[in-house]
Write a protein that holds these residues in place. Structure first.
Motif, PDB file in Angstrom:
ATOM      1  N   GLU A 163       4.040  10.274  -9.461  1.00 30.26           N
ATOM      2  CA  GLU A 163       3.326  11.053 -11.007  1.00 30.26           C
ATOM      3  C   GLU A 163       1.802  11.449 -10.481  1.00 30.26           C
ATOM      4  O   GLU A 163       2.494  12.469 -11.698  1.00 30.26           O
ATOM      5  CB  GLU A 163       2.403   9.509 -10.979  1.00 30.26           C
ATOM      6  CG  GLU A 163       1.829   9.641 -12.558  1.00 30.26           C
ATOM      7  CD  GLU A 163       0.677   8.453 -12.802  1.00 30.26           C
ATOM      8  OE1 GLU A 163       0.730   8.241 -14.120  1.00 30.26           O
ATOM      9  OE2 GLU A 163       1.656   6.958 -12.338  1.00 30.26           O
ATOM     10  N   ARG A 164       1.129  12.252  -9.566  1.00 30.41           N
ATOM     11  CA  ARG A 164       0.631  13.085  -9.220  1.00 30.41           C
ATOM     12  C   ARG A 164       1.218  14.798  -9.440  1.00 30.41           C
ATOM     13  O   ARG A 164       0.613  15.490 -10.542  1.00 30.41           O
ATOM     14  CB  ARG A 164      -0.685  13.084  -8.619  1.00 30.41           C
ATOM     15  CG  ARG A 164      -1.379  14.020  -8.212  1.00 30.41           C
ATOM     16  CD  ARG A 164      -2.578  13.150  -7.519  1.00 30.41           C
ATOM     17  NE  ARG A 164      -1.772  13.338  -5.921  1.00 30.41           N
ATOM     18  CZ  ARG A 164      -2.082  12.952  -4.620  1.00 30.41           C
ATOM     19  NH1 ARG A 164      -2.328  11.333  -5.434  1.00 30.41           N
ATOM     20  NH2 ARG A 164      -1.570  12.826  -4.096  1.00 30.41           N
ATOM     21  N   THR A 221       2.827   1.650  -3.493  1.00 32.44           N
ATOM     22  CA  THR A 221       1.524   1.891  -4.752  1.00 32.44           C
ATOM     23  C   THR A 221       1.496   3.618  -4.128  1.00 32.44           C
ATOM     24  O   THR A 221       1.649   4.115  -4.831  1.00 32.44           O
ATOM     25  CB  THR A 221       0.648   1.660  -4.176  1.00 32.44           C
ATOM     26  OG1 THR A 221       0.420   0.187  -4.647  1.00 32.44           O
ATOM     27  CG2 THR A 221      -0.265   2.072  -5.658  1.00 32.44           C
ATOM     28  N   GLN A 222       0.891   4.586  -3.239  1.00 31.77           N
ATOM     29  CA  GLN A 222       0.905   5.876  -2.372  1.00 31.77           C
ATOM     30  C   GLN A 222       2.276   6.417  -2.735  1.00 31.77           C
ATOM     31  O   GLN A 222       1.563   7.230  -3.507  1.00 31.77           O
ATOM     32  CB  GLN A 222       0.715   5.176  -0.514  1.00 31.77           C
ATOM     33  CG  GLN A 222      -0.810   5.229  -0.938  1.00 31.77           C
ATOM     34  CD  GLN A 222      -1.159   5.396   0.750  1.00 31.77           C
ATOM     35  OE1 GLN A 222      -0.065   5.428   1.818  1.00 31.77           O
ATOM     36  NE2 GLN A 222      -2.660   5.080   1.162  1.00 31.77           N
ATOM     37  N   LYS A 278       4.293   5.789  -5.088  1.00 32.49           N
ATOM     38  CA  LYS A 278       4.499   5.744  -6.900  1.00 32.49           C
ATOM     39  C   LYS A 278       3.366   7.187  -7.141  1.00 32.49           C
ATOM     40  O   LYS A 278       3.689   7.476  -8.455  1.00 32.49           O
ATOM     41  CB  LYS A 278       4.606   4.439  -7.400  1.00 32.49           C
ATOM     42  CG  LYS A 278       5.534   3.895  -7.380  1.00 32.49           C
ATOM     43  CD  LYS A 278       5.531   2.350  -8.051  1.00 32.49           C
ATOM     44  CE  LYS A 278       6.553   1.973  -7.632  1.00 32.49           C
ATOM     45  NZ  LYS A 278       6.121  -0.064  -8.274  1.00 32.49           N
ATOM     46  N   ASP A 279       2.382   6.914  -6.754  1.00 34.61           N
ATOM     47  CA  ASP A 279       1.157   7.276  -7.507  1.00 34.61           C
ATOM     48  C   ASP A 279       1.439   8.962  -7.115  1.00 34.61           C
ATOM     49  O   ASP A 279       0.882  10.186  -8.234  1.00 34.61           O
ATOM     50  CB  ASP A 279      -0.554   6.813  -6.484  1.00 34.61           C
ATOM     51  CG  ASP A 279      -0.591   5.951  -7.220  1.00 34.61           C
ATOM     52  OD1 ASP A 279      -0.414   5.425  -8.416  1.00 34.61           O
ATOM     53  OD2 ASP A 279      -2.016   5.107  -6.413  1.00 34.61           O
ATOM     54  N   LEU A 280       1.819   9.517  -5.845  1.00 36.71           N
ATOM     55  CA  LEU A 280       2.040  11.014  -5.458  1.00 36.71           C
ATOM     56  C   LEU A 280       2.941  11.533  -6.179  1.00 36.71           C
ATOM     57  O   LEU A 280       3.250  12.004  -6.366  1.00 36.71           O
ATOM     58  CB  LEU A 280       3.153  11.086  -3.882  1.00 36.71           C
ATOM     59  CG  LEU A 280       2.900  11.728  -3.782  1.00 36.71           C
ATOM     60  CD1 LEU A 280       1.645  12.656  -3.685  1.00 36.71           C
ATOM     61  CD2 LEU A 280       3.709  12.231  -2.087  1.00 36.71           C
ATOM     62  N   ARG A 324       0.865  -1.359  -0.045  1.00 33.30           N
ATOM     63  CA  ARG A 324       0.016  -0.214   0.043  1.00 33.30           C
ATOM     64  C   ARG A 324       0.772   1.703   0.073  1.00 33.30           C
ATOM     65  O   ARG A 324       0.687   2.659  -0.563  1.00 33.30           O
ATOM     66  CB  ARG A 324      -1.104   0.173   1.382  1.00 33.30           C
ATOM     67  CG  ARG A 324      -1.532   1.193   0.942  1.00 33.30           C
ATOM     68  CD  ARG A 324      -2.840   1.129   2.381  1.00 33.30           C
ATOM     69  NE  ARG A 324      -2.112   0.777   3.520  1.00 33.30           N
ATOM     70  CZ  ARG A 324      -1.693   1.913   4.083  1.00 33.30           C
ATOM     71  NH1 ARG A 324      -2.175   3.291   4.343  1.00 33.30           N
ATOM     72  NH2 ARG A 324      -1.171   1.885   5.670  1.00 33.30           N
TER      73      ARG A 324
END
Length: 76
Positions: A51-52, A44-45, A47-49, A41
């Motif tokens: 990218e965002r 994933t968070q 990597k998302d941050l 988790r």
């Protein structure tokens, strides 16, 4: 070259402010985030941050880091 270093430092600082890791260690190529309970988790968070926010960073992890609940966020 100085502008690149400043940009990378700014990207890493933005990541730390938004991700708010409880424990991390500064390294020459980025940071190591430690004491993670839910590794999947949190990776994933992270990597998302990245990218965002369009940061020049990437997440790195291996079996050794997994054994002590850590992963790295490094400069590109």
């Amino acid at each position: 070259m100085e502008k690149t270093q400043l940009k990378v430092s700014t990207d890493l600082q933005k990541f730390i402010e938004k991700f708010e890791p409880s424990k991390f260690k500064m390294m020459t190529k980025g940071i190591e985030i430690r004491g993670i309970n839910d590794m999947h988790r949190n990776i994933t968070q992270a990597k998302d941050l990245i990218e965002r926010l369009d940061l020049k960073l990437f997440v790195s992890h291996n079996a050794e880091m997994l054994s002590y609940g850590a992963f790295e966020v490094n400069f590109i």
